[in-house]
Design an enzyme around this catalytic site. Structure first.
Site, PDB file in Angstrom:
ATOM      1  N   HIS A 313       0.839  -1.273   0.031  1.00 28.76           N
ATOM      2  CA  HIS A 313      -0.074   0.060  -0.145  1.00 28.76           C
ATOM      3  C   HIS A 313       0.930   1.248  -0.055  1.00 28.76           C
ATOM      4  O   HIS A 313       1.671   1.431   0.812  1.00 28.76           O
ATOM      5  CB  HIS A 313      -0.941  -0.033   1.117  1.00 28.76           C
ATOM      6  CG  HIS A 313      -1.955   0.904   1.336  1.00 28.76           C
ATOM      7  ND1 HIS A 313      -1.838   2.317   1.300  1.00 28.76           N
ATOM      8  CD2 HIS A 313      -3.191   0.858   1.217  1.00 28.76           C
ATOM      9  CE1 HIS A 313      -2.862   2.999   1.181  1.00 28.76           C
ATOM     10  NE2 HIS A 313      -3.982   1.938   1.312  1.00 28.76           N
ATOM     11  N   ARG A 333      -5.922  10.403  -0.070  1.00 26.16           N
ATOM     12  CA  ARG A 333      -5.615  10.804  -1.629  1.00 26.16           C
ATOM     13  C   ARG A 333      -6.866  10.757  -2.486  1.00 26.16           C
ATOM     14  O   ARG A 333      -7.069  11.878  -3.391  1.00 26.16           O
ATOM     15  CB  ARG A 333      -4.565   9.709  -2.244  1.00 26.16           C
ATOM     16  CG  ARG A 333      -3.101   9.841  -1.819  1.00 26.16           C
ATOM     17  CD  ARG A 333      -2.246   8.949  -2.260  1.00 26.16           C
ATOM     18  NE  ARG A 333      -2.328   7.480  -1.545  1.00 26.16           N
ATOM     19  CZ  ARG A 333      -2.676   6.396  -2.206  1.00 26.16           C
ATOM     20  NH1 ARG A 333      -2.720   6.259  -3.504  1.00 26.16           N
ATOM     21  NH2 ARG A 333      -2.864   5.306  -1.406  1.00 26.16           N
TER      22      ARG A 333
HETATM   23  O1  MEZ Z   1      -9.032  -1.883   0.124  1.00 27.94           O
HETATM   24  C1  MEZ Z   1      -8.159  -1.238   0.902  1.00 27.94           C
HETATM   25  O2  MEZ Z   1      -7.161  -1.745   1.052  1.00 27.94           O
HETATM   26  C2  MEZ Z   1      -8.451  -0.001   1.472  1.00 27.94           C
HETATM   27  C3  MEZ Z   1      -9.827   0.473   1.650  1.00 27.94           C
HETATM   28  C4  MEZ Z   1      -7.331   0.726   2.146  1.00 27.94           C
HETATM   29  C5  MEZ Z   1      -7.324   2.228   2.581  1.00 27.94           C
HETATM   30  O3  MEZ Z   1      -6.401   2.700   2.032  1.00 27.94           O
HETATM   31  O4  MEZ Z   1      -8.141   2.751   3.169  1.00 27.94           O
END
Ligand code: MEZ
Length: 526
Positions: A313, A333
């Site tokens: 992420h 974002r």
């Molecule tokens: O689905 C995800 O991983 C999610 C919604 C994460 C996030 O950035 O909040």
């Protein structure tokens, strides 16, 4: 560490950046970027699996070791059942709760076992929302196409079709159970846009969507009086003479006693592998995310798919150190938060897919345009104050209250100052192969949620995980309950384990780690 001087570059560049628009990368640029910077493409992090259903396939070293690992269960363990049930659900997160509730509603005798407490899971930590095509200008087809594009066209089409088509029914189910999704002034469901999506499709509960969904599912599991074993870790599956799944061996983590469960069907809803910290990455995952279900299913002969691709992420915290790896939701974002390098420049369209955004951040840091903190870690800025500047004072408090509080605990005010982030290990894109009813190639063994693979292709879109859990948890629960009605309980044996051990020996694999890991070593007492 005093970051005040470093913050200035973000504050001073804000007005100019607000006038700037950044195009998404072309497909060719995306490919080049990902190949050069995405951790999935670091060859030295991978090795072939030595034996078993995926023999010869490349995966990260940490996962290969877990899959080839040695079971803690002796082959001659007496298999006298402590429990006999129709459906054993392993895992107390979103997929596990959904599976248990649907199987119970079908009249099955269900046991839900979870190695920590009910709801301790990644699901409860989900922040940014759940993608469901409910808006008038949206459709499941559009959702399908966005997800396919985000997954580099490698998604299992049949699974994906099921997920997007069943989304609206899931939204209705959750709302009827009591989930309070955000609404607009007219009372309609409010939808937001996530990275890689062409439409506003995210249903949210501020930035604690998972917490709200799991609040309701937990209540429902308790209200329905579904039998529950907490602190009961699954260590091994049981098989009959046909190789079908017939139950599991659990361990009571309080007294270490082994618990034998005879089950006509087993649903693994054990989540992902963030806590293996592959390639040394910090993670956004909860402490139980150690891939236990993958190891157990693999030993029973169930192949895994797409285990060479993981999601990093883009925005994991790097400062303060206590928040290392913690998620800073993509929602920031989505609402216009800029990513800014150490020179005050934007360097990527913030709503490109996660693999592109993460690769771009890694590039900035590797090429000397990052910002170093006292720990030595390097990251880039996420300009959080921009949200209040852009949408009005109070926006962060209203839309991201959990994030504001998470940082306030460490005296960081994200309304006033930007935060430093770097990609964090967030999700395993692949997992155990399943069919549209969530059944693995091993009969009577179902796998739902992050432990399963194929649906998301090589890059999951934001918000598709929560929907995946609900749709395939439900399908697993319903199918397992129906199977338990039609089929008798099979015999209990550890024959598959004997075969697995023989295979390991044949391939000269002797230095195995104990698997499943259950919890990362650093959480255990010495
Ligand atoms: O689905 C995800 O991983 C999610 C919604 C994460 C996030 O950035 O909040």
């Amino acid at each position: 560490m005093d970051l005040t001087a470093l913050h200035d570059i973000v504050h001073k560049s804000r007005d100019a950046r607000r006038l700037q628009s950044i195009q998404k990368n072309t497909p060719a640029e995306r490919d080049t970027l990902i190949k050069k910077y995405h951790p999935d493409h670091r060859e030295q992090a991978y090795r072939p699996i030595k034996f078993g259903p995926n023999a010869g396939d490349q995966t990260v070293r940490e996962l290969a070791s877990i899959l080839e690992g040695e079971s803690p269960i002796p082959a001659d363990l007496p298999l006298i059942p402590d429990y006999s049930v129709d459906v054993l659900v392993v895992g107390g997160g979103g997929a596990g709760c959904a599976a248990a509730l649907h199987a119970h509603a079908e009249g099955a005798n269900v046991l839900l076992a979870t190695k920590l407490r009910l709801v301790d899971s990644n699901s409860v930590m989900a922040q940014g929302g759940m993608q469901i095509a409910v808006a008038p200008d949206d459709s499941p087809v559009q959702h399908f196409l966005d997800t396919l594009k985000g997954g580099h066209m490698k998604n299992d089409h049949a699974l994906l079709k099921v997920m997007v088509e069943e989304g609206p029914t899931i939204a209705k189910w959750l709302i009827e159970l009591g989930v309070l999704f955000d609404r607009d002034a007219d009372g309609n469901l409010h939808v937001k846009k996530g990275g890689g999506s062409s439409k506003e499709r995210l249903l949210t509960c501020s930035d604690y969507t998972g917490l709200e969904i799991m609040r309701v599912l937990k209540d429902e599991v308790l209200n329905q009086k579904i039998p529950l074993l907490e602190f009961a870790a699954a260590l091994e599956l049981l098989s009959d003479e046909h190789g079908n799944c017939t139950g599991a061996v659990l361990q009571d983590l309080d007294n270490k006693r082994l618990v034998i469960v005879a089950a006509k069907t087993v649903i693994l809803a054990t989540g992902g592998i963030g806590r293996l910290h592959i390639q040394g990455f910090p993670t956004s995952n909860h402490y139980g995310a150690t891939g236990d279900g993958l190891a157990m299913a693999y030993r029973m002969g169930s192949p895994l798919v797409q285990i060479d691709t993981f999601q990093y992420h883009p925005s994991g915290g790097i400062y303060p150190e206590q928040l290392l790896g913690a998620l800073v939701t993509e929602g920031i974002r989505s609402e216009g938060g800029h990513l800014v390098n150490g020179k005050g420049e934007r360097f990527v369209n913030e709503l490109d897919t996660r693999d592109v955004v993460s690769s771009s951040i890694i590039r900035e840091c590797e090429e000397g345009r990052g910002v170093q903190v006292a720990s030595g870690r390097v990251g880039v800025w996420l300009d959080t104050p921009l949200l209040d500047a852009e949408h009005g004072e109070g926006t962060l408090d209203k839309h991201f209250p959990a994030m504001v509080k998470q940082y306030e605990r460490f005296n960081v005010d994200i309304r006033k100052d930007p935060v430093l982030i770097y990609p964090t290990l967030h999700y395993q894109n692949g997992g155990v192969k399943i069919d549209e009813n969530s059944e693995s190639p091993v009969k009577n063994l179902f796998v739902a949620g992050e432990a399963s693979g194929g649906l998301h292709g090589r890059n999951r879109l934001m918000g598709n995980s929560l929907l995946d859990l609900m749709v395939f948890g439900k399908r697993a629960g319903l199918t397992a309950a129906a199977r338990a009605k039609s089929d008798p309980q099979g015999s209990l044996s550890l024959a598959h384990l004997k075969d697995f051990r023989a295979e390991a020996k044949k391939h000269g694999v002797t230095d195995q780690i104990t698997s499943p890991m259950v919890l990362p070593a650093y959480t255990r007492n010495p």
